[in-house]
Design an enzyme around this catalytic site. Structure first.
Site, mmCIF file in Angstrom:
data_model
loop_
_atom_site.group_PDB
_atom_site.id
_atom_site.type_symbol
_atom_site.label_atom_id
_atom_site.label_comp_id
_atom_site.label_asym_id
_atom_site.label_seq_id
_atom_site.Cartn_x
_atom_site.Cartn_y
_atom_site.Cartn_z
ATOM 1 N N HIS A 163 0.815 -1.213 0.000
ATOM 2 C CA HIS A 163 0.000 0.000 0.000
ATOM 3 C C HIS A 163 0.850 1.266 0.000
ATOM 4 O O HIS A 163 0.373 2.336 -0.386
ATOM 5 C CB HIS A 163 -0.926 -0.010 1.223
ATOM 6 C CG HIS A 163 -2.170 0.817 1.069
ATOM 7 N ND1 HIS A 163 -2.245 1.925 0.243
ATOM 8 C CD2 HIS A 163 -3.393 0.701 1.635
ATOM 9 C CE1 HIS A 163 -3.469 2.441 0.328
ATOM 10 N NE2 HIS A 163 -4.175 1.717 1.157
ATOM 11 N N ASP A 383 -9.953 -6.220 -18.557
ATOM 12 C CA ASP A 383 -10.256 -7.287 -19.520
ATOM 13 C C ASP A 383 -8.988 -7.626 -20.288
ATOM 14 O O ASP A 383 -8.439 -6.779 -21.000
ATOM 15 C CB ASP A 383 -11.369 -6.816 -20.469
ATOM 16 C CG ASP A 383 -11.840 -7.903 -21.416
ATOM 17 O OD1 ASP A 383 -11.168 -8.942 -21.520
ATOM 18 O OD2 ASP A 383 -12.881 -7.689 -22.066
#
Length: 456
Positions: A163, A383
């Site tokens: 993070h 995708d």
């Protein structure tokens, strides 16, 4: 994913995937926003994909590994390692060592994972192997990806990122870049931008805002600090909010708040109250919710589109426990609205200055709940050329050193085809049972508001 499901996974040896071309060896400081003590943890996530005709005969692991190496040419700091500098300040050494990549096969079909796979994933440890020595913050890989082939031809990408180097929006930018490279692009459509100095502290420092989300040294020995539980003592659940549930909750608000309250504000106010009733603090004790706010839109001139560092604020809504639980939901909504409105660019500058002046104070954790809304993050659009993911987002709500503190909202379509969102919640088992009762009471009451059953 059914909790009773057990399956075997055969993993190949983890490998380090380095950038496909030589990259600069340099030291890149992270920003003062990145460098917070409260962001020094790793976040796991998952992308689940169905079988696709274009996958037949394709060496999927080779294609994704090649795309990963090409994406790292542009995101080359992610192939480096965090180092601790003077005063504990973190810096990325761009070593080009690479990110961890694992290829695995599971003896399970996607349909066995349920009509609509969702967290918590009881088998997630099989889908994202914790490579020994890889889970630290400094001197460790900044990204780990496991590609798991399913028997049906579908596949799962488990991932874990540090993070400190990016927030959720930042890692989604990288995943989009990876998908583009897999699809044959020569470069990401949005070039990545480091420029972490844009979120550094000012000179001279000016702490201009109140920051009730952080704990200062004089507050560190809270009498309830020892009450925090370990991850294996916590229970995780996902709660679905479709159009019916959201409409029911919105009807609990007074007319002047119904049209101007966002779904995030509504859900956070309601679940904060349910959670407080479940944990049953002393009536006069302060409880708080930290709203994770992506502040990119607050910058003028805007930050570069490709900036992938942390640009999140954590403003706090605070209330005495008794008042939160015995007031109408509109009271909590107003507190959440104000907290979100506090997250301005000036607020971010004040946080950066606070980090520099106060020595990176950690988040308050006692009686604190943190909520991150990922419904607009764009992860569902990643995708690789074989269709959108069935599920994308956090794999669990137990992250960091304070399990149970952080919840996520993620977009979701349930097994009935209803669009909505999931709230990922983590609590000790007795408190989870109470929370579930409060939740069911609230979302199934179509006539009037029900106050929590547990009066404080």
């Amino acid at each position: 994913m059914a909790s009773s499901l057990v399956f075997n996974v055969r993993r190949q040896q983890p490998v380090l995937v380095a950038p496909a071309k030589p990259t600069p060896h340099e030291f890149k400081p992270v920003s003062d926003i990145d460098d917070q003590e409260g962001l020094r943890f790793q976040i796991p996530g998952v992308y689940i994909y169905r079988n696709h005709v274009a996958l037949r005969g394709l060496n999927l692991s080779h294609v994704i590994q090649k795309g990963l190496a090409e994406a790292l040419v542009f995101y080359y700091p992610l192939a480096g390692r965090l180092r601790a500098g003077p005063g504990g300040k973190l810096v990325v050494e761009c070593t080009g060592e690479g990110v961890l990549f694992i290829v695995a096969e599971a003896d399970v079909r996607l349909e066995q994972l349920g009509d609509a796979p969702q967290p918590p994933f009881p088998c997630f440890d099989e889908l994202l192997y914790d490579v020994p020595g890889s889970g630290g913050i400094v001197d460790c890989p900044l990204l780990l990806i496991q590609l798991t082939h399913l028997k049906c031809g579908g596949f799962i990408l488990g991932f874990r990122f540090n993070h400190v180097v990016c927030d959720h929006a930042g890692i989604v930018k990288f995943m989009h870049a990876l998908a583009e490279m897999v699809n044959g692009a020569r470069a990401p459509s949005i070039p990545p931008v480091w420029q972490r100095e844009l979120l550094d502290a000012r000179q001279p420092h000016r702490i201009t805002c109140a920051h009730r989300e952080y704990e200062y040294k004089e507050e560190a020995h809270h009498p309830n600090a020892a009450s925090l539980l370990a991850a294996d003592q916590m229970l995780q659940r996902s709660f679905f909010f479709g159009a019916r549930e959201i409409a029911t909750l919105r009807n609990l608000l007074p007319p002047h708040l119904r049209s101007c309250t966002t779904t995030f504000e509504l859900l956070t106010a309601c679940l904060w109250r349910c959670r407080t009733a479940a944990i049953a603090p002393a009536p006069d004790e302060e409880v708080r919710v930290l709203c994770v706010v992506n502040t990119r839109a607050k910058y003028n001139p805007p930050l570069p589109t490709g900036y992938y560092g942390n640009v999140v604020a954590f403003p706090a809504a605070v209330s005495p426990a008794w008042k939160l639980c015995q007031s109408p939901v509109g009271y909590a909504v107003e507190l959440v609205k104000k907290a979100k409105a506090d997250a301005t660019r000036e607020y971010m500058q004040s946080v950066a200055d606070l980090m520099a002046v106060k020595g990176r104070p950690p988040f308050k954790v006692v009686r604190t709940w943190m909520v991150s809304d990922l419904t607009r993050g764009g992860s569902g659009l990643v995708d690789f050329g074989w269709g959108a993911p069935v599920y994308s987002g956090p794999a669990k709500s137990v992250v960091g050193e304070n399990p149970g503190m952080l919840s996520f909202y993620v977009p979701f379509r349930n097994g009935k085809g209803e669009e909505g969102r999931l709230a990922l919640v983590c609590l000790p088992e007795p408190e989870m049972e109470k929370f579930s009762i409060e939740f069911e009471s609230m979302v199934n009451d179509t006539k009037k508001e029900k106050l929590p059953r547990h009066r404080l």
